[in-house]
Motif scaffolding. Sequence first.
Motif, PDB file in Angstrom:
ATOM      1  N   PRO A  67      29.200  36.163  47.622  1.00 48.20           N
ATOM      2  CA  PRO A  67      30.308  37.015  47.653  1.00 48.20           C
ATOM      3  C   PRO A  67      31.585  36.398  48.072  1.00 48.20           C
ATOM      4  N   VAL A  68      32.846  36.713  47.443  1.00 49.31           N
ATOM      5  CA  VAL A  68      34.014  36.277  47.944  1.00 49.31           C
ATOM      6  C   VAL A  68      35.052  37.515  47.942  1.00 49.31           C
ATOM      7  N   LYS A  69      36.107  37.232  48.946  1.00 48.29           N
ATOM      8  CA  LYS A  69      36.984  38.278  48.895  1.00 48.29           C
ATOM      9  C   LYS A  69      38.203  37.620  48.182  1.00 48.29           C
ATOM     10  N   LYS A  70      39.097  38.501  47.477  1.00 45.30           N
ATOM     11  CA  LYS A  70      40.281  38.176  47.043  1.00 45.30           C
ATOM     12  C   LYS A  70      41.255  39.140  47.273  1.00 45.30           C
ATOM     13  N   HIS A 195      42.441  31.092  50.233  1.00 44.42           N
ATOM     14  CA  HIS A 195      42.373  31.163  48.960  1.00 44.42           C
ATOM     15  C   HIS A 195      41.498  30.541  48.200  1.00 44.42           C
ATOM     16  N   ASP A 196      40.872  31.016  47.052  1.00 48.84           N
ATOM     17  CA  ASP A 196      39.843  30.466  46.086  1.00 48.84           C
ATOM     18  C   ASP A 196      40.409  29.956  44.912  1.00 48.84           C
ATOM     19  N   TYR A 256      38.487  22.161  50.363  1.00 46.84           N
ATOM     20  CA  TYR A 256      36.941  21.815  50.158  1.00 46.84           C
ATOM     21  C   TYR A 256      36.310  22.387  49.047  1.00 46.84           C
ATOM     22  N   GLU A 257      35.486  21.446  48.478  1.00 50.94           N
ATOM     23  CA  GLU A 257      34.832  21.729  47.260  1.00 50.94           C
ATOM     24  C   GLU A 257      33.557  23.076  47.766  1.00 50.94           C
ATOM     25  N   LYS A 258      34.136  24.250  47.640  1.00 54.36           N
ATOM     26  CA  LYS A 258      33.210  25.297  48.000  1.00 54.36           C
ATOM     27  C   LYS A 258      31.791  25.373  47.405  1.00 54.36           C
ATOM     28  N   GLY A 259      31.897  25.278  45.906  1.00 54.32           N
ATOM     29  CA  GLY A 259      30.864  25.563  44.980  1.00 54.32           C
ATOM     30  C   GLY A 259      29.939  24.229  45.194  1.00 54.32           C
ATOM     31  N   LYS A 260      30.230  23.051  45.348  1.00 54.74           N
ATOM     32  CA  LYS A 260      29.324  21.943  45.760  1.00 54.74           C
ATOM     33  C   LYS A 260      28.691  22.121  47.203  1.00 54.74           C
ATOM     34  N   SER A 267      29.988  22.571  40.036  1.00 59.41           N
ATOM     35  CA  SER A 267      31.059  23.804  40.331  1.00 59.41           C
ATOM     36  C   SER A 267      32.311  23.247  40.462  1.00 59.41           C
ATOM     37  N   LYS A 268      33.456  23.798  40.150  1.00 61.51           N
ATOM     38  CA  LYS A 268      34.865  23.347  39.943  1.00 61.51           C
ATOM     39  C   LYS A 268      35.506  24.174  41.479  1.00 61.51           C
ATOM     40  N   TRP A 269      34.649  25.029  41.929  1.00 67.75           N
ATOM     41  CA  TRP A 269      35.339  26.078  42.947  1.00 67.75           C
ATOM     42  C   TRP A 269      35.615  25.311  44.223  1.00 67.75           C
ATOM     43  N   VAL A 270      37.142  25.510  44.619  1.00 73.29           N
ATOM     44  CA  VAL A 270      37.744  25.011  45.730  1.00 73.29           C
ATOM     45  C   VAL A 270      38.292  25.917  46.467  1.00 73.29           C
ATOM     46  N   ARG A 271      38.210  25.824  47.786  1.00 66.88           N
ATOM     47  CA  ARG A 271      38.770  26.867  48.580  1.00 66.88           C
ATOM     48  C   ARG A 271      39.710  26.116  49.537  1.00 66.88           C
TER      49      ARG A 271
END
Length: 324
Positions: A67-70, A195-196, A256-260, A267-271
């Motif tokens: 779960p993430v907030k936006k 921010h994601d 940081y690389e949140k997905g990893k 995952s490419k997801w960075v926070r």
Amino acid sequence: MSINAARMGYVSDGQAVAEAAGARQRGSNLATAKQTEAPTSNTGRYEQSSTLSTVLVMQNGQIKEIPVKKGVGTAAHIDALTITMPELVFNQSLDAVTDDEVAGHISGTIYEIMGYGLSSVARGRNGYSMSYLMGTERVSYGYVAFGGSQQRETVCIHFTGTGLMAAQDGWEHRLYQFLQDFAPNARITRCDLAHDFIEGEYTPEQALKDWESGLFTSRYTKPVAECVGSDWLSGTNRGKTLYIGSRKSSKYCRIYEKGKEQGDEQSKWVRFELELKNKDIIIPHDILINPGQYLTGAYPICEQLFKNHKEQIARIELKKSRKQ
């Protein structure tokens, strides 16, 4: 000690994660964040400040929903929050005598704002003699602490990122209005803004280049930077983190690389996360309803990253030094 009066909003272990994540449906694209229905507002008269989504990652060969907030119409959401205020804010009629009764008043107020209250008694912390937990033994929403001669009859309220995700929609505006009406002198002692970049639109490597170019220098002194994680040199796919600033300073940034971090090597997801503490700054109450303005104004690079949000730029005020 019984806290029956403070049990408003108690949630069971099985409810905690589901409440934070909301109603969700699985999708097929692991790199896509999908919007879900936000929790119902307590009052219905406050505008929506953020939405609850999920990011799908692959962990040990299985799909996992995070779960993430936006923020709605803003570049940031609040990921952690700590506030201190006088105990009298919750006991203006002076009818609460015991710790249990004070906790009941605090719990009822938090329930009206967040949609949950206190759940159990815990040990004292941070110099306070009493503390009460929010959430469950397995999932922490935060804590409330009060009591103790050294804390000058104040109450400390801390919300974790999970607790803020579990809160009913519009909590930011309800809390802001509560502070305006009943606790104008309350101090926000910590506020994390995030921010994601779900598709990796910004990376720790690029952030390092931007730091080297001075784009994280907001006043005069260039902040220190630290690269953490074996991926920087070894390519282990366990993730990279770039820290900017000192852990002891008022402003501390993590990219940081949140997905990893969650176990998905592809995952490419960075926070992008900014931790603010009120050591030599004043964290204003309106950061609750304008978090994106303060994230955009934090560093020169943020003005570039979040220009599409067309935020008004707001900057944190330094505390005035006292003349000797």
